[in-house]
Design an enzyme around this catalytic site. Sequence first.
Site: not given
Length: 181
Positions: A11, A43, A55, A134
């Site tokens: 994500t 998210k 988030g 990431s």
Amino acid sequence: MRRAAAKFHGTTILCVRHRGRVAMGADGQVTLGRAVMKHGARKIRRLYHDSVLAGIAGSAADGVALFARFEAKLEEFHGNLERAAVELARDWRTDRILRRLEALLLVASDKRSFLLSGTGDLIEPDDGLVAVGSGGPCALAAARALARKTDMSAREITEEALLITAGIDIYTNDNLVIEEI
């Protein structure tokens, strides 16, 4: 022994505070190992009468648990974002069960933004820009460049930075959800 900070794949969450507005965006990809399991996950959530954005990056189940805990803290402290964030970070660091959650949480109101982690981190960015996941470093770099060198709005910076990240990070897709306050 303290565990090392987890690396979260799957994500990118970006929060941009720019010109009096706040936008938070995320991609929709959910991965399990090396396989993409879902393309359109949400998210980002609006909390406390739509005045707070949150988030999550990390495990989906852990994210749901953290959203619920944070929302309860917001209710307990009548929407005071800083107090709710401090209390959740404290609980997250000290509670044996919560400590096992593998996630990072970004939260923002019209006045403040914070990054929270299970190791007790509670970080407010200096420049109003913060990203996790990431693709976080890529999204943050793109957002900083766009904020400094363009006339784009917070929402436009968020969208463009996430699209740039989706073209680079294999764990980030271009199915975006962006919320703004």
